[in-house]
Design a protein around this motif. Structure first.
Motif, PDB file in Angstrom:
ATOM      1  N   LEU A  44       6.026  -2.999  -1.569  1.00  0.00           N
ATOM      2  CA  LEU A  44       5.580  -3.879  -0.349  1.00  0.00           C
ATOM      3  C   LEU A  44       6.022  -5.413  -0.456  1.00  0.00           C
ATOM      4  O   LEU A  44       6.469  -5.812   0.649  1.00  0.00           O
ATOM      5  CB  LEU A  44       4.266  -4.183  -0.007  1.00  0.00           C
ATOM      6  N   PHE A  45       6.388  -5.966  -1.603  1.00  0.00           N
ATOM      7  CA  PHE A  45       6.772  -7.240  -1.888  1.00  0.00           C
ATOM      8  C   PHE A  45       8.449  -6.842  -1.207  1.00  0.00           C
ATOM      9  O   PHE A  45       8.791  -8.072  -0.430  1.00  0.00           O
ATOM     10  CB  PHE A  45       7.113  -7.223  -3.379  1.00  0.00           C
ATOM     11  N   TRP A  86       9.360  -4.867   1.207  1.00  0.00           N
ATOM     12  CA  TRP A  86       9.003  -4.808   2.792  1.00  0.00           C
ATOM     13  C   TRP A  86       8.927  -6.097   3.446  1.00  0.00           C
ATOM     14  O   TRP A  86       9.499  -6.480   4.357  1.00  0.00           O
ATOM     15  CB  TRP A  86       7.989  -3.892   3.008  1.00  0.00           C
ATOM     16  N   ALA A  87       8.073  -6.822   2.570  1.00  0.00           N
ATOM     17  CA  ALA A  87       7.648  -8.197   3.156  1.00  0.00           C
ATOM     18  C   ALA A  87       9.003  -9.064   3.156  1.00  0.00           C
ATOM     19  O   ALA A  87       9.245  -9.958   4.088  1.00  0.00           O
ATOM     20  CB  ALA A  87       6.673  -8.899   2.428  1.00  0.00           C
ATOM     21  N   HIS A  88       9.948  -9.117   2.222  1.00  0.00           N
ATOM     22  CA  HIS A  88      10.958 -10.036   2.282  1.00  0.00           C
ATOM     23  C   HIS A  88      12.180  -9.658   3.141  1.00  0.00           C
ATOM     24  O   HIS A  88      12.768 -10.053   3.838  1.00  0.00           O
ATOM     25  CB  HIS A  88      11.712  -9.860   0.884  1.00  0.00           C
ATOM     26  N   GLY A 130       3.765 -10.366   0.502  1.00  0.00           N
ATOM     27  CA  GLY A 130       4.162  -9.146  -0.195  1.00  0.00           C
ATOM     28  C   GLY A 130       3.859  -9.491  -1.631  1.00  0.00           C
ATOM     29  O   GLY A 130       3.404  -8.480  -2.215  1.00  0.00           O
ATOM     30  N   SER A 158       0.198  -8.053  -2.028  1.00  0.00           N
ATOM     31  CA  SER A 158      -0.054  -6.865  -2.072  1.00  0.00           C
ATOM     32  C   SER A 158       0.510  -6.166  -3.410  1.00  0.00           C
ATOM     33  O   SER A 158      -0.189  -5.271  -3.866  1.00  0.00           O
ATOM     34  CB  SER A 158       0.978  -6.114  -1.110  1.00  0.00           C
ATOM     35  N   SER A 208       4.241  -6.136   8.292  1.00  0.00           N
ATOM     36  CA  SER A 208       5.194  -7.056   8.078  1.00  0.00           C
ATOM     37  C   SER A 208       6.439  -7.237   9.098  1.00  0.00           C
ATOM     38  O   SER A 208       6.714  -8.259   9.363  1.00  0.00           O
ATOM     39  CB  SER A 208       6.016  -6.809   6.450  1.00  0.00           C
ATOM     40  N   LYS A 251      -3.338  -6.311   7.202  1.00  0.00           N
ATOM     41  CA  LYS A 251      -3.026  -6.624   5.808  1.00  0.00           C
ATOM     42  C   LYS A 251      -4.548  -6.818   5.082  1.00  0.00           C
ATOM     43  O   LYS A 251      -4.567  -6.398   4.048  1.00  0.00           O
ATOM     44  CB  LYS A 251      -2.016  -7.594   5.462  1.00  0.00           C
TER      45      LYS A 251
END
Lengths: 547, 219
Positions: free
Chosen positions: A199-200, A202-204, A268, A271, A292, A334
């Motif tokens: 998910l890191f 995805w967030a980026h 991110g 998560s 995100s 989230k």
């Protein structure tokens, strides 16, 4: 110096020790080294911005303007905002942790464009230098928002020089985002499908979209401001038939989504932390991933809530009010999913987890006051008061820094190959949380009572809350200082870190700490979903223990 | 010209030429995406003020030289053809054709900038450059000045993109002649082609927005 080298950790070549020359750092194309370069850069500018915060809070400890004249105070809070936003918060997590981790997390040897990555760092440093020089030259007093016609016609400071600095740094941000998007699309290891991405990542990905599409708008806006100031022609000054509100639209079209550039990467990080330290597969993976993207998209549609009192039409105000409340939905998705992940997990309160929990608390307050401010009536009441200051510090400062420090403590062993002392780092995490809340909670009250922002004097009845806020800032300062000290200490004296000190999932933990030059000995093949922690198993047995 | 081709190697962090090519292509498209947003701010400002000052904009538009603008449009579309042919030559591995088409693109770009500078000189001579010396015969000089401010900003930024493109073209001549770009690996040429087309498309929008708005009023 405890040099206990275990068999598996025999000295081997890694990205840090293979070449020590200065040129090997300044000309490096290795994303890991560039991340370190960024870490050094943003730490310097965070310290400078923090110093200004100290001076601001010192001035505000008393109702009179006894430390600085109004003019100097205006420059202080302006430069504090500019340094912290453009040179710390926006690059912090993406350029340091993202840079270091995204290729590792997708199982690639580097980002797609290593040379452009290095160029980004140089652009950042050049932009920051311009801004720094403009500070030494007297700085600017327009507020970080550069509102016209103050910035174009009336301000006396180094508006142009600062604008050039921000313009250049903007392209650093654009290129970083571009690099991430291409890397995530094209460089994933075999078997690493989109919904197996951490998910890191995805967030980026969502952050990068904002960086690529939003930043150029502020760039052209700054260019127009510069031209108006320099050549006395332009599109914002009513004298030339221009409209200052157009500036506000263009400015906030970037600068509101910029808040999500600051907060999404932190989300991110959280998560990753919440699931690792609950030893449980994250709840609602798809929802968190797609929320995100939803935040990135909706974030582009809410800028008008900064213009509620700027003569925007009632219809536009109402629509922006509604959309601004709507952006709270994916954010809440989230928070609920993180909470559900904690539920019945084997929660262990390691240092990164303390920051993660701190993030949830701080973001909850910041987010909910955001919903309040999206309401037209309340916003007009507290507009330009300390309520706003408190709100945005909770959302984009408190949350982003909790995420940044949490991530830094989580991946520090991977980045440096060293462990840091556990106890003192936990103390620091608690100190940061307490310090932050004592600093900014009173500002909500002050704002609601009517204390306006951006003045160096205030009515005497506000002093108690202001003293409390200044005292909190002192605590917060200590909280920030502690990690600097023990993390630097750990570089030399810290215990050597194993490849996976937290027993976490994710490709970055499957390679050595610190990783070798091209990240993996063999390109990894991904066969399972992310966060496949067997639910309810034991906590990590080996945790970083103090030396 | 070197006899031994120095073909561009596969970068160390890619697994295949295909991956490298797809990365370069996506990267270029994203870059163009940010370019659109960059110009977008100006197009927004144009929209706002044209809406507000419609008649002054139409009148001011008539002071632009339609013939020169049209000539430049044709020249630029021609240069899009030559750069497309250059990309094709790289794709087919025809080194000499590649160099030739790059030179042709360079020449057409030069013609465009030459014509543009003639136009700028005319505006300067007629006191149509925004600033203290601006003079306009029509009804509302301030509003007309806004048109010319946007005209110079938009065409100036466009010309700047042309100059950057031409500098890159000059740089490309040597590696093109040396055979650096092979049918397998000519991402740079492809990417540059996209950039050049983009700059062309910006002009395709600028031309009607700036030169043609007053025409149907018969002003």
């Amino acid at each position: 110096m405890s040099e206990t080298v275990t068999a598996s950790e025999a000295p081997r070549e890694n990205y840090l020790n293979r070449d020590h020359s200065v040129a090997s750092w300044l000309l490096t194309r290795d994303h890991k080294r560039i991340a370190i370069l960024y870490l050094i850069g943003i730490s310097i500018f965070f310290a400078l911005g923090g110093l200004m915060a100290v001076l601001i809070r010192a001035e505000l400890a008393t109702p009179q303007g006894d430390l600085f004249p109004a003019d100097v105070y205006n420059r202080l809070f302006t430069m504090h905002g500019i340094l912290m936003i453009f040179f710390f918060l926006i690059p912090s997590i993406p350029a340091v942790l993202g840079n270091f981790l995204i290729p590792l997390m997708v199982g690639a040897k580097d980002l797609a464009f290593p040379r452009i990555n290095l160029l980004s760092w140089y652009l950042y440093m050049v932009g920051a230098s311009f801004t720094f020089v403009s500070m030494l030259w007297g700085g600017i007093d327009t507020g970080w928002t550069f509102y016209t016609p103050l910035s174009t016609t009336f301000a006396t400071g180094q508006v142009l020089l600062t604008a050039v600095g921000i313009f250049i740094a903007g392209f650093s941000s654009i290129l970083t985002g571009l690099n991430f998007i291409v890397t995530i699309h094209r460089m994933r290891a075999p078997g690493l499908t989109w919904f197996r991405l951490p998910l890191f990542v995805w967030a980026h990905y969502a952050t990068s979209i904002i960086q690529v599409l939003g930043t150029p708008v502020i760039a052209i806006t700054i260019l127009l401001v510069g031209a108006e100031r320099l050549f006395h022609i332009g599109v914002f000054d009513p004298k030339y038939g221009g409209d200052p509100v157009l500036f506000q639209h263009l400015f906030w079209f970037y600068s509101h989504p910029a808040v999500y550039i600051m907060i999404l990467p932190a989300m991110g990080v959280i998560s990753e932390l919440v699931t690792c330290f609950s030893r449980k597969k994250i709840f609602g993976y798809h929802f968190i991933a797609l929320s995100s993207l939803a935040i990135a998209v909706l974030g582009f549609l809410v800028w008008g809530h900064h213009l509620f009192i700027s003569g925007q039409s009632v219809v536009a105000g109402t629509i922006f009010s509604f959309l601004s409340m709507f952006v709270a939905v994916p954010s809440a998705v989230k928070v609920f999913n993180w909470t559900a992940t904690l539920y019945k997990g084997s929660v262990s309160l390691e240092t990164p987890m303390l920051y993660a929990l701190g993030f949830i608390g701080v973001f909850l307050i910041g987010g909910l006051t955001g919903v309040m401010l999206a309401t037209l009536g309340i916003d007009i009441h507290v507009h330009d008061t300390y309520f706003i200051v408190a709100h945005f510090h909770y959302v984009m400062v408190g949350s982003a820094i909790m995420g940044y420090l949490g991530g830094m403590h989580f991946w520090w062993p991977k980045i440096t190959g060293r462990l840091y002392p556990a106890f003192i780092s936990k103390v620091a995490a608690v100190v940061v949380f307490i310090g932050f809340n004592v600093t900014f909670l009173p500002q909500f009250i002050l704002g609601y009572l009517g204390m306006p922002r951006r003045y160096h004097t205030y009515a005497p009845e506000f002093q108690t809350w202001n003293v409390m806020s200044s005292a909190g800032a002192t605590v917060l300062g200590i909280g920030y200082l502690l990690p600097v000290l023990y993390l630097l200490w750990s570089l030399k004296y810290g215990e050597k870190a194993p490849a996976n000190p937290w027993h976490a999932t994710g490709l970055e933990w499957q390679t050595a700490s610190p990783p070798p030059l091209e990240n993996f000995e063999v390109t990894p093949v991904v066969t399972e979903d992310p966060y496949s922690y067997p639910d309810g198993t034991l906590r990590p047995k080996e945790v970083p223990v103090g030396v | 010209m070197a006899s031994e081709p120095k073909a561009a190697p596969l970068a160390h962090h890619f697994d295949s030429y295909l991956q490298q090519k797809e990365s370069a292509s996506l990267g270029m498209w994203l870059f163009l995406g940010q370019e659109i947003m960059f110009f977008g701010g100006l197009f927004l400002a144009y929209t706002v003020y044209r809406w507000r000052y419609a008649s002054a904009f139409a009148a001011a538009s008539n002071d632009l030289d339609l013939r020169l603008g049209l000539l430049n449009t044709v020249v630029l579309i021609g240069s899009s053809l030559t750069i497309a042919l250059a990309v094709r030559s790289a794709h087919l591995g025809k080194r000499k054709d590649l160099v030739g088409f790059l030179l042709a693109t360079l020449a057409l770009g030069g013609v465009f900038l030459g014509v543009k500078s003639i136009e700028y000189a005319q505006k300067f001579a007629h006191h149509l450059v925004p600033g203290p010396h601006f003079r306009f015969e029509g009804a509302d000089p301030t509003q007309a000045q806004m048109f010319f401010t946007l005209y110079f900003f938009m065409t100036g930024l466009h010309a700047l993109h042309m100059i950057v493109g031409m500098a890159i073209l000059v740089w490309m001549l040597r590696p093109a002649a040396q055979g650096r770009w092979t049918p397998d690996n000519h991402n740079f040429v492809e990417g540059f082609g996209l950039y050049w087309h983009f700059v062309d498309i910006i002009w395709i929008f600028l031309f009607p927005l700036l030169y043609l708005i007053g025409r149907h009023h018969g002003a």
